[in-house]
Design a protein around this motif. Structure first.
Motif, PDB file in Angstrom:
ATOM      1  N   ASP A  97      27.603-127.697  11.428  1.00  0.00           N
ATOM      2  CA  ASP A  97      28.785-127.440  10.594  1.00  0.00           C
ATOM      3  C   ASP A  97      28.762-126.017  10.049  1.00  0.00           C
ATOM      4  OD1 ASP A  97      29.592-130.040  11.049  1.00  0.00           O
ATOM      5  OD2 ASP A  97      28.958-130.787   9.078  1.00  0.00           O
ATOM      6  N   LEU A  98      27.591-125.583   9.599  1.00  0.00           N
ATOM      7  CA  LEU A  98      27.456-124.230   9.058  1.00  0.00           C
ATOM      8  C   LEU A  98      27.738-123.186  10.135  1.00  0.00           C
ATOM      9  CD1 LEU A  98      26.679-122.298   6.766  1.00  0.00           C
ATOM     10  CD2 LEU A  98      24.281-122.594   7.456  1.00  0.00           C
ATOM     11  N   LEU A  99      27.176-123.392  11.334  1.00  0.00           N
ATOM     12  CA  LEU A  99      27.432-122.460  12.439  1.00  0.00           C
ATOM     13  C   LEU A  99      28.921-122.383  12.749  1.00  0.00           C
ATOM     14  CD1 LEU A  99      24.525-123.371  14.886  1.00  0.00           C
ATOM     15  CD2 LEU A  99      24.788-121.245  13.614  1.00  0.00           C
ATOM     16  N   ASN A 100      29.543-123.544  12.897  1.00  0.00           N
ATOM     17  CA  ASN A 100      30.977-123.561  13.216  1.00  0.00           C
ATOM     18  C   ASN A 100      31.804-122.883  12.130  1.00  0.00           C
ATOM     19  OD1 ASN A 100      30.601-124.884  15.658  1.00  0.00           O
ATOM     20  ND2 ASN A 100      30.752-126.902  14.732  1.00  0.00           N
ATOM     21  N   ALA A 101      31.450-123.126  10.874  1.00  0.00           N
ATOM     22  CA  ALA A 101      32.194-122.522   9.761  1.00  0.00           C
ATOM     23  C   ALA A 101      32.055-121.000   9.768  1.00  0.00           C
ATOM     24  CB  ALA A 101      31.709-123.094   8.431  1.00  0.00           C
ATOM     25  N   ARG A 102      30.815-120.514   9.920  1.00  0.00           N
ATOM     26  CA  ARG A 102      30.607-119.054   9.920  1.00  0.00           C
ATOM     27  C   ARG A 102      31.237-118.403  11.147  1.00  0.00           C
ATOM     28  NH1 ARG A 102      30.726-120.094   6.008  1.00  0.00           N
ATOM     29  NH2 ARG A 102      29.158-120.424   4.470  1.00  0.00           N
ATOM     30  N   SER A 104      33.750-119.383  12.809  1.00  0.00           N
ATOM     31  CA  SER A 104      35.194-119.403  12.597  1.00  0.00           C
ATOM     32  C   SER A 104      35.591-118.351  11.559  1.00  0.00           C
ATOM     33  CB  SER A 104      35.623-120.794  12.138  1.00  0.00           C
ATOM     34  OG  SER A 104      37.002-120.822  11.872  1.00  0.00           O
ATOM     35  N   GLU A 105      34.849-118.292  10.475  1.00  0.00           N
ATOM     36  CA  GLU A 105      35.109-117.312   9.406  1.00  0.00           C
ATOM     37  C   GLU A 105      35.041-115.889   9.942  1.00  0.00           C
ATOM     38  OE1 GLU A 105      32.363-115.803   5.761  1.00  0.00           O
ATOM     39  OE2 GLU A 105      32.724-117.964   5.823  1.00  0.00           O
ATOM     40  N   TRP A 106      34.082-115.644  10.822  1.00  0.00           N
ATOM     41  CA  TRP A 106      33.913-114.306  11.392  1.00  0.00           C
ATOM     42  C   TRP A 106      34.862-114.038  12.558  1.00  0.00           C
ATOM     43  CZ3 TRP A 106      27.986-115.281  11.838  1.00  0.00           C
ATOM     44  CH2 TRP A 106      27.396-115.229  10.566  1.00  0.00           C
ATOM     45  N   LYS A 107      35.614-115.066  12.933  1.00  0.00           N
ATOM     46  CA  LYS A 107      36.565-114.977  14.049  1.00  0.00           C
ATOM     47  C   LYS A 107      35.878-114.525  15.349  1.00  0.00           C
ATOM     48  CE  LYS A 107      40.584-114.116  11.104  1.00  0.00           C
ATOM     49  NZ  LYS A 107      40.017-114.345   9.817  1.00  0.00           N
ATOM     50  N   LEU A 108      34.760-115.198  15.654  1.00  0.00           N
ATOM     51  CA  LEU A 108      34.042-114.895  16.898  1.00  0.00           C
ATOM     52  C   LEU A 108      34.776-115.507  18.076  1.00  0.00           C
ATOM     53  CD1 LEU A 108      30.267-115.528  15.990  1.00  0.00           C
ATOM     54  CD2 LEU A 108      31.578-113.408  15.807  1.00  0.00           C
ATOM     55  N   SER A 109      34.798-114.774  19.169  1.00  0.00           N
ATOM     56  CA  SER A 109      35.345-115.336  20.410  1.00  0.00           C
ATOM     57  C   SER A 109      34.356-116.380  20.914  1.00  0.00           C
ATOM     58  CB  SER A 109      35.522-114.225  21.445  1.00  0.00           C
ATOM     59  OG  SER A 109      34.260-113.767  21.888  1.00  0.00           O
ATOM     60  N   PRO A 110      34.769-117.237  21.843  1.00  0.00           N
ATOM     61  CA  PRO A 110      33.818-118.217  22.397  1.00  0.00           C
ATOM     62  C   PRO A 110      32.574-117.552  22.990  1.00  0.00           C
ATOM     63  CG  PRO A 110      36.054-118.842  22.966  1.00  0.00           C
ATOM     64  CD  PRO A 110      36.138-117.483  22.323  1.00  0.00           C
ATOM     65  N   ALA A 111      32.753-116.426  23.671  1.00  0.00           N
ATOM     66  CA  ALA A 111      31.607-115.728  24.257  1.00  0.00           C
ATOM     67  C   ALA A 111      30.699-115.176  23.168  1.00  0.00           C
ATOM     68  CB  ALA A 111      32.088-114.606  25.175  1.00  0.00           C
ATOM     69  N   GLU A 112      31.296-114.588  22.132  1.00  0.00           N
ATOM     70  CA  GLU A 112      30.498-114.052  21.030  1.00  0.00           C
ATOM     71  C   GLU A 112      29.753-115.175  20.302  1.00  0.00           C
ATOM     72  OE1 GLU A 112      33.314-110.201  19.828  1.00  0.00           O
ATOM     73  OE2 GLU A 112      33.604-112.144  18.846  1.00  0.00           O
ATOM     74  N   ALA A 113      30.412-116.304  20.130  1.00  0.00           N
ATOM     75  CA  ALA A 113      29.775-117.449  19.470  1.00  0.00           C
ATOM     76  C   ALA A 113      28.570-117.929  20.282  1.00  0.00           C
ATOM     77  CB  ALA A 113      30.779-118.585  19.282  1.00  0.00           C
ATOM     78  N   GLU A 114      28.722-117.967  21.598  1.00  0.00           N
ATOM     79  CA  GLU A 114      27.609-118.402  22.445  1.00  0.00           C
ATOM     80  C   GLU A 114      26.456-117.409  22.364  1.00  0.00           C
ATOM     81  OE1 GLU A 114      27.124-120.398  26.797  1.00  0.00           O
ATOM     82  OE2 GLU A 114      28.382-118.606  26.718  1.00  0.00           O
ATOM     83  N   VAL A 115      26.764-116.128  22.399  1.00  0.00           N
ATOM     84  CA  VAL A 115      25.730-115.096  22.281  1.00  0.00           C
ATOM     85  C   VAL A 115      25.056-115.190  20.914  1.00  0.00           C
ATOM     86  CG1 VAL A 115      25.368-112.592  22.106  1.00  0.00           C
ATOM     87  CG2 VAL A 115      26.727-113.524  23.988  1.00  0.00           C
ATOM     88  N   ALA A 116      25.854-115.390  19.861  1.00  0.00           N
ATOM     89  CA  ALA A 116      25.300-115.510  18.512  1.00  0.00           C
ATOM     90  C   ALA A 116      24.357-116.717  18.420  1.00  0.00           C
ATOM     91  CB  ALA A 116      26.424-115.638  17.488  1.00  0.00           C
ATOM     92  N   LEU A 117      24.754-117.824  19.027  1.00  0.00           N
ATOM     93  CA  LEU A 117      23.920-119.024  18.999  1.00  0.00           C
ATOM     94  C   LEU A 117      22.577-118.777  19.686  1.00  0.00           C
ATOM     95  CD1 LEU A 117      23.671-121.978  18.184  1.00  0.00           C
ATOM     96  CD2 LEU A 117      24.742-122.581  20.349  1.00  0.00           C
ATOM     97  N   ALA A 160      18.275-114.713   9.135  1.00  0.00           N
ATOM     98  CA  ALA A 160      17.986-114.841   7.700  1.00  0.00           C
ATOM     99  C   ALA A 160      19.217-115.297   6.931  1.00  0.00           C
ATOM    100  CB  ALA A 160      17.479-113.515   7.148  1.00  0.00           C
ATOM    101  N   GLN A 161      20.384-114.850   7.342  1.00  0.00           N
ATOM    102  CA  GLN A 161      21.617-115.242   6.659  1.00  0.00           C
ATOM    103  C   GLN A 161      21.818-116.760   6.722  1.00  0.00           C
ATOM    104  OE1 GLN A 161      25.345-113.683   8.277  1.00  0.00           O
ATOM    105  NE2 GLN A 161      25.897-113.093   6.187  1.00  0.00           N
ATOM    106  N   PHE A 162      21.542-117.345   7.862  1.00  0.00           N
ATOM    107  CA  PHE A 162      21.695-118.794   8.009  1.00  0.00           C
ATOM    108  C   PHE A 162      20.601-119.552   7.277  1.00  0.00           C
ATOM    109  CE2 PHE A 162      24.567-117.517  11.346  1.00  0.00           C
ATOM    110  CZ  PHE A 162      25.585-118.458  11.221  1.00  0.00           C
ATOM    111  N   ILE A 163      19.385-119.066   7.357  1.00  0.00           N
ATOM    112  CA  ILE A 163      18.282-119.728   6.668  1.00  0.00           C
ATOM    113  C   ILE A 163      18.517-119.718   5.168  1.00  0.00           C
ATOM    114  CG2 ILE A 163      15.818-119.539   6.103  1.00  0.00           C
ATOM    115  CD1 ILE A 163      15.379-118.629   9.007  1.00  0.00           C
ATOM    116  N   GLU A 164      18.984-118.599   4.658  1.00  0.00           N
ATOM    117  CA  GLU A 164      19.252-118.479   3.217  1.00  0.00           C
ATOM    118  C   GLU A 164      20.302-119.493   2.783  1.00  0.00           C
ATOM    119  OE1 GLU A 164      21.125-115.136   0.305  1.00  0.00           O
ATOM    120  OE2 GLU A 164      19.616-114.467   1.752  1.00  0.00           O
ATOM    121  N   GLU A 165      21.346-119.677   3.581  1.00  0.00           N
ATOM    122  CA  GLU A 165      22.383-120.633   3.222  1.00  0.00           C
ATOM    123  C   GLU A 165      21.868-122.072   3.265  1.00  0.00           C
ATOM    124  OE1 GLU A 165      26.551-120.447   4.215  1.00  0.00           O
ATOM    125  OE2 GLU A 165      26.181-118.504   5.147  1.00  0.00           O
TER     126      GLU A 165
END
Length: 167
Positions: A97-102, A104-117, A160-165
């Motif tokens: 849920d946190l990943l999807n929310a962030r 979406s908030e950052w307006k990542l494209s599907p490719a960017e989201a996959e790379v970020a993951l 670190a941003q995700f771990i902190e949250e």
């Protein structure tokens, strides 16, 4: 390929089955000794008390008690394992849920989201490129866009941003 938590669950299930099998064998042995002791006691009753027979009965009862205590401990362990599995499922859901929310908030494209993951999982640019069958330059560019949108400058800062949250 099994997820690491699925492998550990499979291992835990094997351990439970082996523990139940061991307890079953112990229970059968305990029942045999208890019934044998009772049978011997009934036969010996007319002749008077026999120290060896009394000791046999006490040992058989102690074995039976240890089987019952082992079964109780196994039940508690199984319940704890179920509670931990449920907590892990909640944590996985919270992370997703946190990943999807962030994303979406950052307006990542599907490719960017996959790379970020993949970056959050600790993969290098070369590994991400190989998994996505893309050029390293493309992945580097997409990762740069992720960092910009997330307002971080490195993979470790993104993690670190995700771990902190979550903490």
């Amino acid at each position: 390929m099994l997820h690491p938590s699925d492998r550990s669950a499979l291992f835990a299930n094997r351990q439970i089955v082996l523990s139940i099998a061991a307890l079953t064998i112990q229970a059968i042995a305990a029942a045999y000794f208890v019934f044998d002791g009772i049978d011997d006691a009934v036969a010996q009753f007319r002749q008077g008390p026999d120290l060896e027979l009394v000791m046999e009965l006490l040992v058989a009862l102690a074995l039976l008690l240890s089987v019952m205590l082992g079964a109780r401990q196994l039940r508690r362990s199984i319940e704890q394992s179920h509670r931990q599995a449920a907590a892990l499922a909640v944590a996985r859901g919270a992370m997703a849920d946190l990943l999807n929310a962030r994303f979406s908030e950052w307006k990542l494209s599907p490719a960017e989201a996959e790379v970020a993951l993949f970056a959050l999982k600790g993969a290098t640019i070369a590994e991400i490129a190989a998994m996505r069958r893309a050029a390293e330059g493309t992945v580097r560019s997409q990762l740069s866009q992720v960092y910009t949108k997330a307002e971080v400058t490195s993979q470790s800062m993104l993690i670190a941003q995700f771990i902190e949250e979550l903490i």
